[in-house]
Write a protein that holds these residues in place. Structure first.
Motif, PDB file in Angstrom:
ATOM      1  N   LEU A  25       1.047  -1.163  -0.199  1.00 19.20           N
ATOM      2  CA  LEU A  25      -0.127   0.209   0.242  1.00 19.20           C
ATOM      3  C   LEU A  25       0.888   0.904  -0.259  1.00 19.20           C
ATOM      4  CD1 LEU A  25      -2.812   0.088   0.165  1.00 19.20           C
ATOM      5  CD2 LEU A  25      -2.731   0.999   2.771  1.00 19.20           C
ATOM      6  N   ALA A  29       0.548   4.236  -2.704  1.00 19.02           N
ATOM      7  CA  ALA A  29       0.412   5.353  -2.353  1.00 19.02           C
ATOM      8  C   ALA A  29       1.691   6.217  -2.902  1.00 19.02           C
ATOM      9  CB  ALA A  29       0.208   5.452  -0.768  1.00 19.02           C
ATOM     10  N   LEU A  37      -6.056   8.577  -4.053  1.00 20.83           N
ATOM     11  CA  LEU A  37      -5.753   7.793  -2.330  1.00 20.83           C
ATOM     12  C   LEU A  37      -7.249   7.837  -1.244  1.00 20.83           C
ATOM     13  CD1 LEU A  37      -3.635   6.035  -1.335  1.00 20.83           C
ATOM     14  CD2 LEU A  37      -2.367   8.503  -0.162  1.00 20.83           C
ATOM     15  N   LEU A  40     -10.038   6.063  -2.160  1.00 22.52           N
ATOM     16  CA  LEU A  40      -9.412   4.016  -1.836  1.00 22.52           C
ATOM     17  C   LEU A  40      -9.689   4.372  -0.003  1.00 22.52           C
ATOM     18  CD1 LEU A  40      -7.276   1.831  -2.051  1.00 22.52           C
ATOM     19  CD2 LEU A  40      -5.920   2.773  -1.860  1.00 22.52           C
ATOM     20  N   SER A  41      -9.344   5.512   0.433  1.00 20.60           N
ATOM     21  CA  SER A  41      -9.570   5.528   1.946  1.00 20.60           C
ATOM     22  C   SER A  41     -10.375   5.157   2.383  1.00 20.60           C
ATOM     23  CB  SER A  41      -8.963   6.364   2.440  1.00 20.60           C
ATOM     24  OG  SER A  41      -9.008   6.414   4.007  1.00 20.60           O
ATOM     25  N   GLY A  87      -6.081  -2.256   6.021  1.00 26.60           N
ATOM     26  CA  GLY A  87      -6.217  -0.847   4.624  1.00 26.60           C
ATOM     27  C   GLY A  87      -5.786   0.348   4.935  1.00 26.60           C
ATOM     28  N   THR A  90      -4.010   2.733   7.424  1.00 31.95           N
ATOM     29  CA  THR A  90      -2.611   2.880   6.645  1.00 31.95           C
ATOM     30  C   THR A  90      -3.228   2.885   5.412  1.00 31.95           C
ATOM     31  OG1 THR A  90      -1.750   0.660   7.139  1.00 31.95           O
ATOM     32  CG2 THR A  90      -1.021   1.583   5.750  1.00 31.95           C
ATOM     33  N   SER A  91      -4.496   3.504   4.079  1.00 32.45           N
ATOM     34  CA  SER A  91      -4.894   4.647   3.788  1.00 32.45           C
ATOM     35  C   SER A  91      -4.306   6.030   3.687  1.00 32.45           C
ATOM     36  CB  SER A  91      -5.690   3.449   2.632  1.00 32.45           C
ATOM     37  OG  SER A  91      -6.866   3.751   3.079  1.00 32.45           O
TER      38      SER A  91
END
Length: 120
Positions: A25, A29, A37, A40-41, A87, A90-91
């Motif tokens: 990731l 990113a 991004l 995605l988050s 995830g 982290t994102s």
């Protein structure tokens, strides 16, 4: 109190998968735009929130409705939930780093002002 520090095979595989996922990731990113991004988050947070009510019902009862064994589904649902949560965190963290300008090659505005020559 059971505080064993023994690493089982299952926890070792889970830790390795988590580290590989965060590293992957991070590479992703670095190459995408902030808006992608952010999407995605948000998508990972929505997916996490969509999966969590299954835990309220119970993974074993949901596992009976699947095409594979109930034990396999009961093991996969918590794994998917943790993967989406990790995830999403982290994102979001990588998005925050990018949003707040955590870069190594760019001087902050204060440093740019200090580096300029002042003619009096």
């Amino acid at each position: 109190m059971n505080t064993s520090l023994d690493v089982t095979f299952q926890s070792g595989v889970a830790m390795t998968a988590a580290i590989a996922g965060v590293y992957g990731l991070a590479l992703y990113a670095r190459t995408v735009s902030r808006s992608r991004l952010a999407r995605l988050s948000i998508g990972l947070w929505i997916a996490f929130l969509a999966v969590t009510p299954i835990h309220y019902v119970g993974t074993a009862s949901v596992g009976r409705f699947g095409p594979v064994s109930a034990d396999a589904i009961a093991a996969l649902i918590p794994a998917a939930t943790w993967a989406m949560l990790l995830g999403a965190f982290t994102s979001t963290a990588f998005l925050a780093f990018r949003e707040y300008g955590a870069r190594t090659s760019v001087d902050s505005p204060e440093e740019q002002v200090l580096d300029q020559d002042i003619d009096l």
